[in-house]
Design an enzyme around this catalytic site. Structure first.
Site, PDB file in Angstrom:
ATOM      1  N   TYR A   1       3.559   1.760  -8.279  1.00  0.00           N
ATOM      2  CA  TYR A   1       2.649   0.682  -7.906  1.00  0.00           C
ATOM      3  C   TYR A   1       3.342  -0.679  -7.934  1.00  0.00           C
ATOM      4  O   TYR A   1       3.161  -1.504  -7.044  1.00  0.00           O
ATOM      5  CB  TYR A   1       1.418   0.682  -8.814  1.00  0.00           C
ATOM      6  CG  TYR A   1       0.367   1.671  -8.353  1.00  0.00           C
ATOM      7  CD1 TYR A   1      -0.887   1.248  -7.942  1.00  0.00           C
ATOM      8  CD2 TYR A   1       0.636   3.039  -8.318  1.00  0.00           C
ATOM      9  CE1 TYR A   1      -1.851   2.142  -7.517  1.00  0.00           C
ATOM     10  CE2 TYR A   1      -0.315   3.947  -7.887  1.00  0.00           C
ATOM     11  CZ  TYR A   1      -1.554   3.497  -7.486  1.00  0.00           C
ATOM     12  OH  TYR A   1      -2.505   4.381  -7.052  1.00  0.00           O
TER      13      TYR A   1
ATOM     14  N   HIS B   1      -1.886  -2.466 -10.634  1.00  0.00           N
ATOM     15  CA  HIS B   1      -0.798  -1.655 -11.160  1.00  0.00           C
ATOM     16  C   HIS B   1      -1.269  -1.006 -12.464  1.00  0.00           C
ATOM     17  O   HIS B   1      -1.640  -1.716 -13.410  1.00  0.00           O
ATOM     18  CB  HIS B   1       0.425  -2.550 -11.408  1.00  0.00           C
ATOM     19  CG  HIS B   1       1.508  -1.930 -12.213  1.00  0.00           C
ATOM     20  ND1 HIS B   1       1.901  -0.618 -12.058  1.00  0.00           N
ATOM     21  CD2 HIS B   1       2.300  -2.443 -13.190  1.00  0.00           C
ATOM     22  CE1 HIS B   1       2.883  -0.362 -12.906  1.00  0.00           C
ATOM     23  NE2 HIS B   1       3.134  -1.441 -13.604  1.00  0.00           N
TER      24      HIS B   1
ATOM     25  N   HIS C   1      -5.285   3.245   0.593  1.00  0.00           N
ATOM     26  CA  HIS C   1      -6.230   2.211   0.142  1.00  0.00           C
ATOM     27  C   HIS C   1      -6.089   0.933   0.973  1.00  0.00           C
ATOM     28  O   HIS C   1      -6.245  -0.177   0.465  1.00  0.00           O
ATOM     29  CB  HIS C   1      -6.035   1.901  -1.347  1.00  0.00           C
ATOM     30  CG  HIS C   1      -6.280   3.067  -2.250  1.00  0.00           C
ATOM     31  ND1 HIS C   1      -7.547   3.438  -2.655  1.00  0.00           N
ATOM     32  CD2 HIS C   1      -5.422   3.953  -2.810  1.00  0.00           C
ATOM     33  CE1 HIS C   1      -7.459   4.498  -3.440  1.00  0.00           C
ATOM     34  NE2 HIS C   1      -6.182   4.838  -3.539  1.00  0.00           N
TER      35      HIS C   1
ATOM     36  N   ASN D   1     -10.465   5.759  -9.186  1.00  0.00           N
ATOM     37  CA  ASN D   1     -11.166   6.233  -7.995  1.00  0.00           C
ATOM     38  C   ASN D   1     -12.619   6.518  -8.350  1.00  0.00           C
ATOM     39  O   ASN D   1     -13.001   6.498  -9.532  1.00  0.00           O
ATOM     40  CB  ASN D   1     -10.514   7.508  -7.440  1.00  0.00           C
ATOM     41  CG  ASN D   1      -9.144   7.258  -6.832  1.00  0.00           C
ATOM     42  OD1 ASN D   1      -8.898   6.227  -6.223  1.00  0.00           O
ATOM     43  ND2 ASN D   1      -8.243   8.213  -6.998  1.00  0.00           N
TER      44      ASN D   1
END
Length: 764
Positions: A389, A366, A102, A175
């Site tokens: 994360y 996160h 990402h 996503n």
């Protein structure tokens, strides 16, 4: 100090004034002026405020054109030249570690507004009252490529939303695809190593068409469902404004009484979900690598604010137990036929970032950033992300990343965390521990009020490193997905697999993938095997289960869209000197309906109409633009204008390429001759007052007001605006001229999929 009257100085002063005026207008109108924006404004400065140039510690600077030297041609005195050291030392450290995945993203500010009070199912504050607005920040991204990769590659898109609530930040980290490659986070390093460029040569960039990726997934059958999605049109979005967002995992909602239900999160764009075709995506990546980022930024800047609706699939644990799949398995969806999606609010993005790095690049998401009322489930992929994360942000941004303006909550953050690199808080008082009496017990626990209290789920079992048997079906949902596609989408999936596997150099890997796909659909596997030279697959080895439905149309883009708006569509209007009155009517109608007419001509000079008394200024020239920038094309009449178009090769190529990419096209009056010149196999209007629609191409004769000049332009624009300014596209089309109505409906469909078999044969 005397004024700088040079061209550069005057230009700079004008630019500064313009920039400050824009900021002033935004502030006056309150554009995107949420509590979060108000907080960010306290940290913002205007770079072009005509203040004196200083070092980072505020010392006024004499010059940054020449370093300090011993004589004009002597060595630099770097030890003494603190201005140069200040500049260079900071320059050498201006970048932070790139995200491993990402890396390439785009961000914007906005708000979420609840449609109703959801207190019966969750105590999360964004859903506590009808009409309640919560400020937010989003970041959309590609996955595989680096920060410098192209936007329109075949890839999953990250869809992350940070809501700044009164009870802390809630990060939605999803996503544009509702499933994932793996079921357990422990495999995440292997997955990412496999999909990223191969380590020995750092090739390929921004794509999975290589041996390492297909080797991994061919040995990881749980990835099969995800493979079907990434080989579909979902990974070629037309725009960041035109893609779904999914939470992927199952989460928990908990209300004030401690009652819990499971939930799946969905974001649905109000303008619909639309994709590029493969050839279009490839050409766009070369012509404008920033296509999605530019489109997203310009839409917001022009006031065409992107919107999504938030949908929930809410179900009990008892209901989950009846499904033929495990809701904790991130490689599975819950078909909407089993649990309908309930749309509970909308997200509006109405403000671009002021500076990319401190906002978009330093934003840190996160999935464990949760608020009371929303909790994680036992999904093993989610559980690993809850650790990874935060760990990533500590490395990438720093231990105090939550204090950065973009990540800072709008509510008070009070705890005993002190120190750490780049600590920005100054906490008064001697107490930094809990419990304490010296500080009066502050900050106090919130046990009786709104403190986050984990749902007391009952768990049992032995320590094990085994996977549940309920996670063992890897092909049934992959088949459901493929069977739910239209014939066009199934062909695109076959083409995508063929392209990717043709780049794989190891025959054994190709064969394993074909055999894996044979468990999904024998016809699909056989066609791919033939096209890449693999062995025809034998009988499938997997035993498939019923998923409760044979097909689920919401999984398909083509079968699930309403095609009821043209808002935000870019329509190229090909104008040359001498164009007729149809152009004004078309431009007015498109503008009224929310589309964006983009005039293209041979030069940037204003283009006169047939009367010579009215002009239109182009947005682009044929040479500097590309067909891939636009969603549709219009060719007006006018003898002189059409003759000029017929002599312009760049214009003809754009139109032919638009036809190849299945875009809506309209040509009227003499303009139909341009389509005849291209020798496209179409039915074209050839009788007075005729209107013909064929394969998404509308042609008409004898249209337009016939009134030229400024009066004709005003009349045509007004008539078009009146017809287009209707909320319902059907009503707008009905109130328009017949040719305009048909063209608007063709634009709304986005692609003339029925044209594709023929269009593939067009060479351009």
């Amino acid at each position: 100090m005397s004024a700088d009257l040079s061209t550069q100085g005057v230009g700079r002063t004008v630019a500064n004034a313009a920039a400050q005026a824009v900021q002033g207008v935004k502030s006056t109108l309150g554009l995107g002026n949420t509590p979060k924006i108000q907080q960010l404004e306290k940290d913002a400065i205007i770079a072009n405020d005509n203040m004196t140039f200083t070092t980072s510690i505020g010392c006024p600077v004499y010059t940054v054109d020449n370093s300090l030297k011993a004589g004009e041609r002597g060595p630099s005195l770097l030890a003494e030249d603190f201005v140069q050291r200040d500049r260079m030392a900071h320059f050498d450290r201006e970048r932070i570690p790139e995200r491993v995945v990402h890396a390439r993203g785009s961000g914007a500010h906005g708000y979420f507004e609840a449609y109703e009070d959801l207190s019966d199912i969750t105590r999360a504050v964004p859903f506590s009252a009808k009409g309640k607005q919560t400020p937010l920040f989003v970041r959309f991204s590609t996955v595989q490529g680096s920060k410098g990769s192209a936007d329109t590659v075949r890839d999953v898109r990250g869809f992350s939303v940070k809501m700044y609530t009164e009870e802390g930040n809630w990060d939605f980290v999803g996503n544009n695809i509702p499933v994932f490659f793996i079921q357990d986070a422990i495999k995440f390093p292997d997955l990412v190593h496999a999909l990223k460029p191969e380590p020995h040569n750092e090739i390929p960039q921004g794509q999975t068409a290589h041996d390492n990726f297909w080797d991994f997934v061919s040995l990881t059958p749980e990835s099969t469902h995800m493979l079907m999605w990434i080989m579909s049109d979902r990974t070629l979005p037309r725009s960041l404004r035109m893609m779904n967002g999914f939470g992927v995992h199952t989460f928990r909602l908990v209300n004030a009484n401690g009652v819990s239900q499971f939930v799946k999160f969905h974001w649905r764009p109000k303008v619909g979900v639309h994709s590029l075709v493969w050839d279009e995506a490839l050409k766009t990546a070369g012509r404008d690598p920033d296509f999605h980022r530019r489109d997203f930024f310009m839409a917001i800047e022009s006031g065409d604010f992107p919107e999504w609706e938030l949908g929930l699939q809410v179900f009990s644990e008892e209901t989950a137990a009846t499904f033929p799949f495990d809701v904790l398995d991130a490689t599975k969806v819950i078909p909407e036929e089993l649990v309908p999606v309930r749309y509970v609010g909308k997200m509006v993005l109405n403000r671009n970032v002021d500076e990319f790095f401190p906002e978009t690049e330093q934003s840190a998401f996160h999935p464990g950033a949760l608020i009371p009322g929303i909790q994680a489930s036992n999904d093993p992929l989610l559980q690993g992300r809850l650790f990874s994360y935060t760990d990533t942000q500590f490395h990438r941004v720093g231990v105090n990343y939550q204090q950065l303006p973009i990540n800072r909550p709008v509510c008070p953050a009070r705890n005993h965390q002190r120190g750490g690199a780049m600590q920005g808080k100054i906490v008064k008082g001697q107490v930094n521990y809990e419990p304490n009496s010296l500080g009066g017990g502050c900050p106090m626990m919130n046990r009786g009020g709104n403190g986050f209290k984990h749902y007391p789920e009952q768990v049992s079992g032995h320590k094990t490193q085994e996977r549940s048997s309920t996670f063992s079906d890897h092909f049934s949902q992959a088949k459901l997905f493929f069977d739910s596609m239209s014939a066009t989408e199934q062909k695109h999936i076959q083409d995508a697999f063929t392209f990717e596997l043709s780049k794989v150099t190891t025959v054994g890997i190709q064969q394993r993938v074909v055999d894996q796909l044979n468990n999904v659909d024998q016809t699909l596997a056989g066609a791919i095997a033939y096209r890449i030279g693999a062995n025809a697959p034998a009988k499938p080895t997997a035993v498939l289960k019923s998923m409760g439905v044979a097909q689920s149309p919401p999984l398909s883009i083509i079968r699930s869209q309403k095609y009821d708006t043209i808002r935000g569509r870019m329509v190229a209007v090909l104008l040359m000197p001498g164009y007729d009155s149809s152009a004004a009517e078309l431009i007015g109608a498109l503008t009224g309906a929310g589309a964006i007419p983009c005039v293209i001509s041979a030069t940037p000079a204003p283009v006169p109409d047939a009367s010579g008394s009215a002009t239109t200024t182009p947005s682009f020239t044929f040479f500097s633009s590309s067909s891939t920038q636009f969603d549709a094309f219009f060719v007006p009449g006018g003898r002189k204008a059409v003759d000029a178009l017929l002599d312009d090769a760049s214009a003809l190529v754009q139109l032919a390429e638009g036809f190849k990419h299945l875009k809506a096209i309209c040509a009227v009056n003499e303009g139909v001759e341009v389509l005849r010149r291209l020798a496209l196999p179409l039915n074209i209007a050839n009788a007075p007052s005729a209107v013909v629609e064929d394969l998404g191409v509308v042609t008409a004769l004898g249209v337009g007001s016939g009134v030229g000049g400024k009066t004709g332009k005003a009349l045509g624009t007004a008539a078009g605006m009146a017809a287009g300014a209707i909320k319902s596209l059907d009503v707008a089309a009905a109130d328009s001229s017949e040719w305009l109505g048909k063209f608007m409906h063709s634009i709304a469909k986005h692609k003339a999929w029925e044209r594709e078999p023929m269009a593939l044969k067009v060479v351009c």
